[in-house]
Scaffold this motif. Structure first.
Motif, PDB file in Angstrom:
ATOM      1  N   SER A   1       0.777  -1.185  -0.047  1.00 27.36           N
ATOM      2  CA  SER A   1       0.095  -0.030   0.077  1.00 27.36           C
ATOM      3  C   SER A   1       0.855   1.633  -0.015  1.00 27.36           C
ATOM      4  CB  SER A   1      -1.291  -0.025   1.223  1.00 27.36           C
ATOM      5  OG  SER A   1      -0.296   0.264   2.493  1.00 27.36           O
ATOM      6  N   CYS A   2       0.310   2.403  -0.662  1.00 25.68           N
ATOM      7  CA  CYS A   2       1.018   3.773  -0.687  1.00 25.68           C
ATOM      8  C   CYS A   2       0.038   4.606  -0.293  1.00 25.68           C
ATOM      9  CB  CYS A   2       1.604   3.806  -2.074  1.00 25.68           C
ATOM     10  SG  CYS A   2       2.643   5.403  -2.020  1.00 25.68           S
ATOM     11  N   HIS A   3       0.061   5.061   0.910  1.00 26.15           N
ATOM     12  CA  HIS A   3      -0.556   6.349   1.196  1.00 26.15           C
ATOM     13  C   HIS A   3      -0.061   7.523   0.995  1.00 26.15           C
ATOM     14  CE1 HIS A   3      -3.859   8.312   3.700  1.00 26.15           C
ATOM     15  NE2 HIS A   3      -2.809   8.933   4.171  1.00 26.15           N
ATOM     16  N   LEU A   4      -0.951   8.359   0.330  1.00 29.00           N
ATOM     17  CA  LEU A   4      -0.428   9.741  -0.029  1.00 29.00           C
ATOM     18  C   LEU A   4      -1.095  10.690   0.740  1.00 29.00           C
ATOM     19  CD1 LEU A   4      -0.610   9.440  -4.076  1.00 29.00           C
ATOM     20  CD2 LEU A   4       1.491   9.034  -2.377  1.00 29.00           C
ATOM     21  N   THR A   5      -0.411  11.255   1.807  1.00 33.56           N
ATOM     22  CA  THR A   5      -1.279  11.961   2.916  1.00 33.56           C
ATOM     23  C   THR A   5      -1.557  13.312   2.137  1.00 33.56           C
ATOM     24  OG1 THR A   5       1.265  13.043   3.148  1.00 33.56           O
ATOM     25  CG2 THR A   5       0.444  11.083   4.513  1.00 33.56           C
ATOM     26  N   ASP A   6      -0.950  13.930   1.325  1.00 37.01           N
ATOM     27  CA  ASP A   6      -1.423  15.251   0.774  1.00 37.01           C
ATOM     28  C   ASP A   6      -2.830  15.129  -0.038  1.00 37.01           C
ATOM     29  OD1 ASP A   6       0.015  13.967  -1.215  1.00 37.01           O
ATOM     30  OD2 ASP A   6       0.604  15.580  -2.155  1.00 37.01           O
TER      31      ASP A   6
END
Length: 115
Positions: free
Chosen positions: A36-41
Motif C-alpha cells: 500500500s502507498c498512502h499519499l498524505t496530501d
C-alpha cells in the motif's frame, strides 16, 4: 501538488522500472507481498501486489489504508513523483522522514538493496 492520475502513472512507471531491473534490485523486488502507498496530501491510498518484480492490481481508495499490507509506504504525491523520476533518492526520503516504510524485518532485509 501531484494529481491522482500523475501518481497512478508514477506507480505504473515504478512497476516497469522494477520489471526491467537486474541483479540485487531484481532479486529484492521478486517478493510476493501486498503493498500500500498512502499519499498524505491527497488522502488517498493505492494498493496492489508486488509479484515477480512487478506491481499488479493497482487500485486507489480515499483515505488511509483500510487493511494492513505487507509493505506499507507513506509519502506525499509530490515526493512519490520525485522518487520515481529519480530527483529524490529513496535513502534521502526515508532518512529525512519524507517517506515512511513499514514492513516485516525480513522484508526490510530483502528490500535493503532498493535503499
Amino acid at each position: 501538488m501531484a494529481t491522482i492520475e500523475e501518481c497512478r502513472t508514477a506507480l505504473e512507471q515504478l512497476s516497469r522500472n522494477l520489471a526491467g531491473a537486474n541483479g540485487d534490485v531484481r532479486k529484492a523486488a521478486a517478493l510476493d507481498r501486498s503493498l500500500s502507498c498512502h499519499l498524505t496530501d491527497l488522502d488517498l491510498t493505492f494498493t496492489g501486489r508486488l509479484t515477480d518484480g512487478q506491481l499488479t492490481g493497482i487500485t486507489d481508495t480515499p483515505g488511509a489504508p483500510t487493511a494492513k499490507a505487507d509493505i506499507r509506504l507513506t509519502t506525499t504525491g509530490h515526493d512519490l513523483l520525485a522518487l520515481v523520476d529519480g530527483t529524490l533518492a529513496f535513502p534521502t526520503a526515508w532518512a529525512t522522514g519524507r517517506l515512511k516504510l513499514d514492513a516485516s524485518f525480513l522484508d526490510l532485509l530483502r528490500l535493503r538493496s532498493l535503499l
